[in-house]
Write a protein that holds these residues in place. Sequence first.
Motif, short mmCIF file in Angstrom:
data_model
loop_
_atom_site.label_atom_id
_atom_site.label_comp_id
_atom_site.label_asym_id
_atom_site.label_seq_id
_atom_site.Cartn_x
_atom_site.Cartn_y
_atom_site.Cartn_z
N LEU A 9 3.17 66.27 87.29
CA LEU A 9 3.91 65.42 86.13
C LEU A 9 5.26 66.04 85.64
O LEU A 9 5.78 65.36 85.48
CB LEU A 9 2.24 65.26 85.09
CG LEU A 9 1.58 64.04 85.95
CD1 LEU A 9 0.52 64.50 84.64
CD2 LEU A 9 1.67 62.79 85.89
N ASN A 10 5.62 67.49 85.55
CA ASN A 10 6.04 68.01 84.80
C ASN A 10 7.18 67.59 85.70
O ASN A 10 8.52 67.11 85.04
CB ASN A 10 5.87 69.68 85.05
CG ASN A 10 7.09 70.34 84.07
OD1 ASN A 10 8.24 69.70 83.02
ND2 ASN A 10 8.01 71.34 84.36
N HIS A 11 7.16 68.09 86.97
CA HIS A 11 8.56 67.75 88.29
C HIS A 11 9.11 66.24 88.38
O HIS A 11 10.24 66.02 88.03
CB HIS A 11 8.06 68.48 89.86
CG HIS A 11 9.19 67.78 90.50
ND1 HIS A 11 9.94 68.36 90.68
CD2 HIS A 11 8.97 66.97 90.84
CE1 HIS A 11 10.85 67.93 91.41
NE2 HIS A 11 10.41 67.41 91.97
N LEU A 12 7.94 65.55 87.54
CA LEU A 12 8.46 64.08 88.50
C LEU A 12 8.27 63.26 87.21
O LEU A 12 10.06 62.95 87.25
CB LEU A 12 7.17 62.92 88.28
CG LEU A 12 6.72 62.79 90.05
CD1 LEU A 12 5.06 62.78 89.50
CD2 LEU A 12 7.31 62.90 91.55
N LEU A 13 8.70 64.31 85.41
CA LEU A 13 8.91 63.82 85.17
C LEU A 13 10.84 63.60 84.32
O LEU A 13 11.95 63.22 83.96
CB LEU A 13 8.08 63.64 82.99
CG LEU A 13 6.46 62.75 83.27
CD1 LEU A 13 6.18 63.83 81.92
CD2 LEU A 13 7.19 61.48 83.02
N VAL A 14 10.68 65.48 84.25
CA VAL A 14 11.86 65.79 84.79
C VAL A 14 12.70 65.05 85.34
O VAL A 14 14.26 64.86 85.11
CB VAL A 14 11.63 67.93 84.65
CG1 VAL A 14 13.61 68.30 84.46
CG2 VAL A 14 11.05 67.92 83.21
N LEU A 130 0.45 48.13 86.94
CA LEU A 130 -0.39 49.87 86.72
C LEU A 130 0.81 50.29 86.44
O LEU A 130 0.44 51.00 84.88
CB LEU A 130 -1.20 49.20 87.99
CG LEU A 130 -1.96 51.16 88.13
CD1 LEU A 130 -2.33 51.16 86.74
CD2 LEU A 130 -2.25 51.21 89.73
N LEU A 131 1.91 49.10 86.64
CA LEU A 131 2.95 50.81 86.32
C LEU A 131 3.00 49.92 84.64
O LEU A 131 3.32 51.20 84.42
CB LEU A 131 4.48 50.28 87.12
CG LEU A 131 5.40 51.12 86.27
CD1 LEU A 131 5.16 52.20 87.27
CD2 LEU A 131 6.37 50.15 87.97
N VAL A 132 3.51 49.23 84.07
CA VAL A 132 3.14 48.89 82.74
C VAL A 132 2.58 49.75 82.24
O VAL A 132 2.36 50.71 81.16
CB VAL A 132 3.45 47.57 81.99
CG1 VAL A 132 3.70 47.11 81.50
CG2 VAL A 132 4.52 47.12 83.01
N ASP A 133 1.03 49.05 82.67
CA ASP A 133 -0.16 50.79 81.83
C ASP A 133 -0.10 51.35 81.22
O ASP A 133 -0.26 52.31 80.49
CB ASP A 133 -1.69 50.14 82.39
CG ASP A 133 -2.20 48.24 82.27
OD1 ASP A 133 -1.46 47.61 81.34
OD2 ASP A 133 -2.82 47.84 82.74
N SER A 134 0.03 52.55 82.66
CA SER A 134 0.50 53.72 82.66
C SER A 134 1.85 54.19 81.88
O SER A 134 1.50 54.99 81.02
CB SER A 134 0.65 54.10 83.94
OG SER A 134 -0.41 53.71 85.38
N LEU A 135 2.90 53.29 82.07
CA LEU A 135 4.23 54.17 81.34
C LEU A 135 3.35 53.74 79.86
O LEU A 135 3.99 54.10 79.23
CB LEU A 135 5.09 52.71 81.77
CG LEU A 135 5.50 53.81 83.52
CD1 LEU A 135 7.09 52.80 83.54
CD2 LEU A 135 6.04 55.10 83.13
N SER A 136 3.01 52.23 79.61
CA SER A 136 2.53 52.05 78.27
C SER A 136 2.30 53.56 77.56
O SER A 136 2.15 53.71 76.37
CB SER A 136 2.36 51.15 78.35
OG SER A 136 2.89 49.31 78.22
#
Length: 148
Positions: A9-14, A130-136
């Motif tokens: 997750l750290n890698h993906l977000l950055v 799902l993408l909207v819910d997760s990013l929210s």
Amino acid sequence: MKLNIRDVLNHLLVDMFNQILSLEENFMKDKGIPLSMSEIHTLEAIERSLGKTMGEVAKQLRITQGTLTVNINRLTNKGYVYRVQDEVDRRIYRLKLTEKAVQILSVHEIFHEELIDQLVSQLSSEEKDLLVDSLSQVNTYFDTLMKK
């Protein structure tokens, strides 16, 4: 080998943050926009601000008023922003965008529209939801952190 969710997750977000910023910068340069992303985001914050005061815009950008003053002076000298004294409270100056700034923000909006259109073009309705819910949820988490 088991993946460490924290590392992934750290890698993906950055990585996503840096990629979006780089794509945005390249898009704007390719369109002949002579401003930095910091300057463009300052224009965007002014546009979104209700009262258009230095304090509101600085808070929205999460920078100090001193830093914003430097940015506003630069944008004023380049012909993108001007200050107008409030008619009721003469101590207050409101930030206004010039037509040049509005045109740049139109180009910037096209970048975001194309980015999102391309991102969701291959997703099903369920995947989009799902993408909207997760990013929210991620956004809510970051909002909570910012308020601490």
